[in-house]
Design an enzyme around this catalytic site. Sequence first.
Site, PDB file in Angstrom:
ATOM      1  N   ARG A  51     -10.937  -2.017  11.133  1.00 10.05           N
ATOM      2  CA  ARG A  51      -9.796  -1.302  10.546  1.00 10.05           C
ATOM      3  C   ARG A  51     -10.330  -0.014   9.948  1.00 10.05           C
ATOM      4  NH1 ARG A  51      -5.076  -3.567   6.782  1.00 10.05           N
ATOM      5  NH2 ARG A  51      -4.524  -4.351   8.833  1.00 10.05           N
TER       6      ARG A  51
ATOM      7  N   LYS B  18     -22.572   7.131   2.991  1.00  7.25           N
ATOM      8  CA  LYS B  18     -23.668   8.127   2.990  1.00  7.25           C
ATOM      9  C   LYS B  18     -23.473   9.141   4.109  1.00  7.25           C
ATOM     10  CE  LYS B  18     -26.645   4.219   1.986  1.00  7.25           C
ATOM     11  NZ  LYS B  18     -27.564   3.331   2.700  1.00  7.25           N
TER      12      LYS B  18
ATOM     13  N   ARG C 191      -4.532 -10.085   5.151  1.00  8.67           N
ATOM     14  CA  ARG C 191      -4.250 -10.912   6.315  1.00  8.67           C
ATOM     15  C   ARG C 191      -5.177 -10.653   7.498  1.00  8.67           C
ATOM     16  NH1 ARG C 191      -0.150 -10.580   3.330  1.00  8.67           N
ATOM     17  NH2 ARG C 191      -0.929  -8.469   3.151  1.00  8.67           N
ATOM     18  N   THR C 192      -5.284  -9.394   7.892  1.00  8.66           N
ATOM     19  CA  THR C 192      -5.965  -9.121   9.160  1.00  8.66           C
ATOM     20  C   THR C 192      -7.436  -9.521   9.074  1.00  8.66           C
ATOM     21  OG1 THR C 192      -4.434  -7.294   9.421  1.00  8.66           O
ATOM     22  CG2 THR C 192      -6.271  -7.380  10.953  1.00  8.66           C
TER      23      THR C 192
ATOM     24  N   HIS D  77      -1.610  -1.096  15.648  1.00  6.76           N
ATOM     25  CA  HIS D  77      -2.089  -2.354  15.053  1.00  6.76           C
ATOM     26  C   HIS D  77      -1.818  -3.482  16.065  1.00  6.76           C
ATOM     27  CE1 HIS D  77      -3.296  -5.278  12.228  1.00  6.76           C
ATOM     28  NE2 HIS D  77      -2.536  -4.981  11.202  1.00  6.76           N
TER      29      HIS D  77
HETATM   30  N1   CP Z   1      -0.183  -7.136   8.219  1.00 13.25           N
HETATM   31  C1   CP Z   1      -1.350  -6.634   7.801  1.00 13.25           C
HETATM   32  O1   CP Z   1      -1.986  -5.846   8.508  1.00 13.25           O
HETATM   33  O2   CP Z   1      -1.757  -7.053   6.575  1.00 13.25           O
HETATM   34  P1   CP Z   1      -3.122  -6.628   5.868  1.00 13.25           P
HETATM   35  O3   CP Z   1      -3.032  -5.152   5.589  1.00 13.25           O
HETATM   36  O4   CP Z   1      -3.204  -7.454   4.623  1.00 13.25           O
HETATM   37  O5   CP Z   1      -4.239  -6.921   6.826  1.00 13.25           O
END
Ligand code: CP
Length: 361
Positions: free
Chosen positions: A101, A80, A51-52, A129
């Site tokens: 991320r 590396k 999703r993100t 998040h």
């Molecule tokens: N909700 C969420 O962060 O989903 P993903 O890990 O798929 O990005």
Amino acid sequence: MRSVIDILDLSVEEINGLINTAMDIIANPDKYSSACKGKKLATLFFEPSTRTRLSFESAMYELGGQVIGFSDHKNSSASKGESVSDTAKVISCYADIIAMRHYQEGAPLVASMAASIPVINAGDGGHLHPTQTLADLLTIYREKGRLSDLTVGFCGDLKYGRTVHTLIEALCRYTGIKIVLISPKELDVPFYIKKCMNEANVPYEEVDDLEKALPDLDILYMTRVQKERFADVAEYERLKDSYILTADKLENAKSDMAILHPLPRVNEISVKIDEDKRACYFKQVLNGKYMRMALILKLLSETKGEKVDVKEGKTLLVNEIKCDNPKCITTTEQELDQVFKLVDSENNVYRCLYCEKKAKM
Ligand code: CP
């Protein structure tokens, strides 16, 4: 220049402004279709995501911009040994904004300190998040028409659930919020989240029975027990099925209760519930794209200002103690200062600037 690492980097007025922009994007998508023409988003994903990452990329394409990046750090020079800081400096030469991320807590903050372009935290380990929280807030707003006067239940893994931590921090700034924490003791929310609720005078209760808690809730925020966060697999196996929401359990819930889940789900919500009008988790996915569009627009419009100093205004201990969180970015980043901020002057409590782990003095 602004980065968004924590939801607290945005004021309530700014969050409400992002919701207004998202609502306008939903109503008038054509108005925004060239808003980011000539701009590039870099998606740097050191940890898996569906999703993100894809909603950030979709958001940038729908704004008329372009996207570069990687979805697996094994395909980047991090494999590396390149540091997060160096990666951020390099990407600043290629893109206008970064969504990162990382499996290490504090990595996006370190990237924002090194980059010359805005950095958005797209999830750092079990820490924060913020853009999921923006998706959650727009969903609550669209379902309930307000972000105040709500009883919100959080269920599942409240210890490692970064989406839970960030949404609680955000809700604490609205009025009339009550929070019900539904988890086994082992997966209880971290201390700093309880402190946040206490300081905001947000009433909360901790329970372990989901069915008993349901009738009072306006929002139920379900979460997955996250295998990848457990050091002990046996402990995960013992706790993984703590809560499974099935249609019969919903009988005593309010008819307009909204069920949210950041997804992915494993088995904690029965697929039969997907047809229930209270199930909002797939709407939440779409809302995430609109809020990420609004955030990209906002941050790109603010790139001309001064870079915000994350250490400003905090009483700090620098290199006097070492963070003992094995998931903290300070464990691997070369020559990164160990920085602790004073969070409670009465009790002399310091927390790591990057991962918020309490200092052992
Ligand atoms: N909700 C969420 O962060 O989903 P993903 O890990 O798929 O990005």
